[in-house]
Design a protein around this motif. Structure first.
Motif, mmCIF file in Angstrom:
data_model
loop_
_atom_site.group_PDB
_atom_site.id
_atom_site.type_symbol
_atom_site.label_atom_id
_atom_site.label_comp_id
_atom_site.label_asym_id
_atom_site.label_seq_id
_atom_site.Cartn_x
_atom_site.Cartn_y
_atom_site.Cartn_z
ATOM 1 N N LEU A 1 0.954 -1.406 0.076
ATOM 2 C CA LEU A 1 -0.377 0.392 0.230
ATOM 3 C C LEU A 1 0.640 1.474 0.332
ATOM 4 O O LEU A 1 0.459 2.040 -1.281
ATOM 5 C CB LEU A 1 -0.738 -0.221 1.426
ATOM 6 N N PHE A 2 1.563 1.177 0.735
ATOM 7 C CA PHE A 2 2.864 2.411 0.578
ATOM 8 C C PHE A 2 3.881 2.692 -0.628
ATOM 9 O O PHE A 2 3.516 3.805 -0.758
ATOM 10 C CB PHE A 2 3.734 2.623 1.724
ATOM 11 N N SER A 3 3.866 1.671 -0.996
ATOM 12 C CA SER A 3 4.531 1.785 -2.655
ATOM 13 C C SER A 3 3.034 1.960 -3.715
ATOM 14 O O SER A 3 3.757 3.032 -4.519
ATOM 15 C CB SER A 3 4.638 0.079 -2.888
ATOM 16 N N ILE A 4 1.962 2.203 -3.484
ATOM 17 C CA ILE A 4 0.844 1.808 -4.910
ATOM 18 C C ILE A 4 0.926 3.443 -4.083
ATOM 19 O O ILE A 4 0.594 4.191 -5.237
ATOM 20 C CB ILE A 4 -0.523 1.388 -3.858
ATOM 21 N N GLY A 5 0.758 3.763 -2.976
ATOM 22 C CA GLY A 5 0.342 5.317 -2.476
ATOM 23 C C GLY A 5 1.772 6.145 -3.155
ATOM 24 O O GLY A 5 1.775 7.432 -4.238
ATOM 25 N N GLY A 6 3.261 6.472 -3.116
ATOM 26 C CA GLY A 6 4.239 6.563 -3.716
ATOM 27 C C GLY A 6 3.820 6.406 -5.743
ATOM 28 O O GLY A 6 4.073 7.164 -6.017
ATOM 29 N N MET A 7 3.637 5.130 -6.095
ATOM 30 C CA MET A 7 3.302 4.745 -7.855
ATOM 31 C C MET A 7 2.063 6.189 -7.919
ATOM 32 O O MET A 7 2.410 7.120 -8.394
ATOM 33 C CB MET A 7 2.369 4.047 -7.706
ATOM 34 N N LEU A 8 0.888 6.422 -6.711
ATOM 35 C CA LEU A 8 0.091 7.517 -7.214
ATOM 36 C C LEU A 8 0.140 8.889 -6.947
ATOM 37 O O LEU A 8 -0.008 9.370 -7.963
ATOM 38 C CB LEU A 8 -1.636 7.432 -6.047
ATOM 39 N N LEU A 9 1.385 8.888 -6.426
ATOM 40 C CA LEU A 9 1.789 10.408 -5.962
ATOM 41 C C LEU A 9 3.035 10.979 -7.174
ATOM 42 O O LEU A 9 2.926 12.045 -7.642
ATOM 43 C CB LEU A 9 2.627 10.789 -5.235
ATOM 44 N N ALA B 1 1.789 12.468 -10.320
ATOM 45 C CA ALA B 1 0.940 13.760 -10.438
ATOM 46 C C ALA B 1 1.886 15.198 -10.085
ATOM 47 O O ALA B 1 1.661 16.428 -9.596
ATOM 48 C CB ALA B 1 0.400 13.556 -8.923
ATOM 49 N N ALA B 2 3.097 14.632 -9.278
ATOM 50 C CA ALA B 2 4.433 15.393 -8.902
ATOM 51 C C ALA B 2 4.489 17.167 -9.955
ATOM 52 O O ALA B 2 4.088 16.599 -11.149
ATOM 53 C CB ALA B 2 5.826 14.838 -8.401
ATOM 54 N N ASN B 3 3.766 18.039 -9.201
ATOM 55 C CA ASN B 3 4.515 18.864 -10.657
ATOM 56 C C ASN B 3 5.954 20.026 -9.884
ATOM 57 O O ASN B 3 5.728 20.520 -10.654
ATOM 58 C CB ASN B 3 2.948 20.163 -10.192
ATOM 59 N N ASP B 4 6.823 18.945 -9.388
ATOM 60 C CA ASP B 4 7.772 19.921 -8.728
ATOM 61 C C ASP B 4 8.590 18.380 -8.661
ATOM 62 O O ASP B 4 8.380 17.579 -8.211
ATOM 63 C CB ASP B 4 7.752 20.476 -8.237
ATOM 64 N N LEU B 5 10.091 18.656 -9.247
ATOM 65 C CA LEU B 5 11.148 17.862 -9.137
ATOM 66 C C LEU B 5 11.264 17.029 -8.134
ATOM 67 O O LEU B 5 11.816 15.864 -7.115
ATOM 68 C CB LEU B 5 11.739 18.136 -9.407
ATOM 69 N N LEU B 6 11.335 17.939 -6.423
ATOM 70 C CA LEU B 6 11.773 17.806 -5.133
ATOM 71 C C LEU B 6 10.362 16.707 -5.055
ATOM 72 O O LEU B 6 10.681 15.733 -4.193
ATOM 73 C CB LEU B 6 11.525 18.476 -4.212
ATOM 74 N N THR B 7 8.796 16.884 -5.178
ATOM 75 C CA THR B 7 8.013 15.883 -4.800
ATOM 76 C C THR B 7 8.180 14.349 -5.472
ATOM 77 O O THR B 7 7.570 13.142 -5.373
ATOM 78 C CB THR B 7 6.520 16.768 -5.186
ATOM 79 N N SER B 8 8.736 14.638 -6.943
ATOM 80 C CA SER B 8 8.578 13.694 -7.890
ATOM 81 C C SER B 8 9.725 12.707 -7.211
ATOM 82 O O SER B 8 9.823 11.349 -7.119
ATOM 83 C CB SER B 8 9.708 14.207 -9.307
ATOM 84 N N PHE B 9 11.151 13.035 -6.409
ATOM 85 C CA PHE B 9 11.850 12.604 -5.726
ATOM 86 C C PHE B 9 11.505 11.444 -4.250
ATOM 87 O O PHE B 9 11.631 10.400 -4.340
ATOM 88 C CB PHE B 9 13.250 13.225 -5.251
ATOM 89 N N VAL B 10 10.585 12.385 -3.244
ATOM 90 C CA VAL B 10 10.110 11.809 -2.575
ATOM 91 C C VAL B 10 8.813 10.866 -2.955
ATOM 92 O O VAL B 10 8.795 10.039 -2.948
ATOM 93 C CB VAL B 10 9.253 12.956 -1.471
ATOM 94 N N ALA B 11 8.785 10.485 -4.190
ATOM 95 C CA ALA B 11 7.236 9.924 -4.508
ATOM 96 C C ALA B 11 8.277 8.402 -5.442
ATOM 97 O O ALA B 11 8.179 7.325 -4.989
ATOM 98 C CB ALA B 11 6.359 10.458 -5.756
ATOM 99 N N LEU B 12 9.236 8.823 -5.870
ATOM 100 C CA LEU B 12 9.912 8.018 -6.250
ATOM 101 C C LEU B 12 10.722 6.803 -5.168
ATOM 102 O O LEU B 12 10.492 5.292 -5.345
ATOM 103 C CB LEU B 12 11.566 8.311 -6.962
ATOM 104 N N GLU B 13 11.173 7.731 -3.884
ATOM 105 C CA GLU B 13 11.891 6.468 -2.792
ATOM 106 C C GLU B 13 10.622 6.168 -1.811
ATOM 107 O O GLU B 13 10.456 4.502 -1.777
ATOM 108 C CB GLU B 13 12.720 7.630 -2.356
ATOM 109 N N VAL B 14 9.462 7.127 -1.521
ATOM 110 C CA VAL B 14 8.038 6.058 -1.359
ATOM 111 C C VAL B 14 7.438 4.652 -1.962
ATOM 112 O O VAL B 14 7.257 3.938 -1.365
ATOM 113 C CB VAL B 14 7.023 7.194 -0.893
ATOM 114 N N LEU B 15 7.308 4.457 -3.780
ATOM 115 C CA LEU B 15 7.165 3.224 -4.721
ATOM 116 C C LEU B 15 7.914 2.256 -4.371
ATOM 117 O O LEU B 15 8.494 1.384 -3.985
ATOM 118 C CB LEU B 15 6.809 4.077 -5.517
ATOM 119 N N SER B 16 10.099 3.187 -4.541
ATOM 120 C CA SER B 16 10.554 2.205 -4.203
ATOM 121 C C SER B 16 11.478 0.926 -2.917
ATOM 122 O O SER B 16 11.334 0.245 -3.267
ATOM 123 C CB SER B 16 11.472 2.980 -5.179
#
Length: 552
Positions: A162-170, A173-188
């Protein structure tokens, strides 16, 4: 953010204040409705952790299954309810538009089927649990045998998923690169753990987890360095600000080109494109098959979604700089995936190179730089994802068997069912032993090959058409050649299933296991959607067309 001079009442300066300033913080507006799919999934993951902490072990499995499935279904309902939304939220860090909603819906639908595979535990007669009884035990140790004997079940896989799925949803949708990086780590990060929890061949599974961790570390490092370069160039990590800086600049700057290159390497690692695919087949082979299915389908959707948003929102002004690079990557990915898949004898490794090949196809939609290319990419990601989940569901059901028990027990004719029979020789004669299962796998293989009346044909036709419209017709020629080469190893498996004699060895042989309702549901839905998206694809194509828009 505003700054005000600290002053005492009546205009006099506050004692001791001097020239100090007081900063007031303006809280960003948050549209919770737009964020609800992610919030629901993360909330369900948190509940799953509490279940692991407080519920007795005997009651955890069904509680985790119920919470996980309910969380994904509710999140999918919110995605559907947000249809047509086009706005940014959370201080413009998250963009909810047509592309975001389409990809989030696809990820949740794929995750729902993957959760059914993860929840598969078999019957009282046949144990189909893909996960080790206790992940902390050393492979082959007494602790592992004791955990197996005690009948322990690994249920922490559900909140991790579920945590990985949440990262994949974000991520898309990330509109800035820092949020993209956080999402990448959460899904990975959860996936690194899940890869090492296979019930059988645990050393191979742990090797896969370590390789995937190293692969992900490289990906994250390149991605983060790319963010630093682009921030140094534009002074912002927001995609729209980067695009504005590129448009305002009279010529390309070395800093922005290096940043784009590093950012692209990080994303291409995640989608498994050549030459950044190095350990992808090893990870697919060693990970528990339900997790392999989840990674092959959902992770690819999230990573391509992030790549779409970055190149179409942040980098449209430099398309003549990054398009040639992606052309080369797409050509290498298609040719290497098709050629290397032919040499494989393990069905999971073959599907891994098939995934690499399909990543090359999807890049055609991105390099087209047209709205039609965006919609074709969205459709193909959905079509490929459902076929992939179904293919790996079939792999979980073709099992090794050992005939003969101990003479002392007088049970010489008993059959013990082991792990998946992934060697191609074990699939010989599958069409005779289980015609229905072989027919399902044939549908998925034909879809991967792009045969008409399957989702793969419709998806490839849409991608190739978009690429031609975008001027990338040389890539289409390479794609057609790669498809012709790929048809060989797909048809080879079909011929093996229907026209080869079953494997006959003394004391051993493959057997097909009757699945529980969970795998049956996942397999049935995958087959139905693979055929429906090939026979009557217009509704899905129209939905992808309407979803092909971005907000900044």
């Amino acid at each position: 953010m505003t700054s005000l001079l600290a002053a005492a009442p009546g205009g006099a300066a506050a004692p001791g204040a001097g020239s100090a300033t007081v900063s007031t913080f303006t809280a960003p507006q948050v549209e919770y409705r737009a964020l609800m799919p992610m919030l629901v999934v993360f909330g369900a993951a948190t509940v799953g952790i509490l279940i692991e902490a407080f519920l007795p072990r005997s009651r955890r499995y069904w509680a985790q299954v119920a919470v996980s499935l309910a969380g994904v279904l509710v999140a999918l309902g919110f995605v559907i309810a947000n249809h047509g939304m086009a706005e940014t939220t959370a201080a413009d860090a998250v963009s909810v538009d047509g592309v975001t909603l389409f990809l989030q819906g696809t990820i949740l639908a794929l995750a729902l089927l993957a959760l059914l595979l993860v929840a598969e535990r078999g019957t009282s007669v046949v144990d189909l649990d893909a996960f080790t009884a206790q992940g902390a035990t050393t492979p082959g140790s007494g602790g592992e045998r004791a955990a197996d004997t005690a009948g322990l079940r690994t249920t922490e896989v559900f909140p991790l998923m579920l945590f990985s799925i949440g990262g994949m949803l974000l991520f898309p949708a990330a509109n800035d690169l820092l949020t993209s990086f956080v999402a990448l780590e959460v899904l990975s990060l959860p996936l690194y753990l899940l890869c090492g929890l296979a019930r059988r061949r645990r050393l191979l599974s742990q090797e896969a987890a370590m390789k995937y961790f190293l692969l992900g570390a490289f990906s994250s490092a390149f991605f983060l360095y790319g963010i630093a370069m682009l921030y140094g160039y534009s002074g912002s990590v927001r995609l729209s600000d980067i695009a504005a800086s590129i448009t305002a600049a009279p010529h390309s700057d070395v800093l922005v080109l290096v940043g784009i290159a590093l950012l692209a390497v990080g994303l291409l690692f995640k989608i498994g494109a050549v030459p950044f695919h190095s350990w992808t087949p090893d990870v697919y082979q060693g990970a528990p098959t339900p997790i392999t299915a989840f990674m092959a389908a959902a992770t690819k959707v999230a990573a391509f979604g992030a790549l779409l948003r970055i190149v179409y929102v942040a980098l449209p002004g430099l398309r003549w700089d990054w398009r040639p690079v992606l052309w080369g990557v797409a050509i290498l990915t298609m040719l290497a995936g098709a050629i290397l898949a032919i040499t494989q004898r393990d069905i999971k490794r073959m599907l891994a190179y098939s995934a690499i090949l399909n990543a090359g196809y999807i890049l055609l939609g991105i390099v087209s730089t047209t709205t039609k290319g965006v919609s074709a990419t969205l459709f193909y990601l959905a079509a490929y994802g459902f076929a992939t989940i179904g293919a790996f569901a079939v792999v979980t059901l073709v099992r090794e068997s050992v005939r003969g028990g101990s003479e002392a027990d007088g049970d010489d004719d008993s059959i013990t069912i082991g792990g998946e029979a992934t060697d191609l020789s074990a699939w010989a004669g599958l069409g005779r032993r289980s015609p229905l299962l072989a027919a399902c796998f044939t549908v998925f293989l034909l879809a991967f090959a792009g045969i008409p009346l399957t989702s793969g044909f419709t998806g490839k036709f849409a991608l190739f058409t978009a690429a031609i419209d975008g001027g990338a017709w040389p890539l289409v020629i390479v794609g057609v050649i790669a498809s012709a080469a790929a048809a060989f190893f797909y048809v080879r498996v079909i011929v093996l299933m229907y026209f080869s004699e079953p494997l006959r060895e003394e004391g051993a042989g493959p057997v097909v296991v009757v699945p529980s309702p969970m795998t049956t549901i996942a397999l049935t839905v995958s087959v139905a959607l693979t055929i429906a998206l090939g026979v009557v694809p217009q509704m899905a194509l129209d939905l992808a067309d309407k979803a092909a828009y971005f907000v900044q």
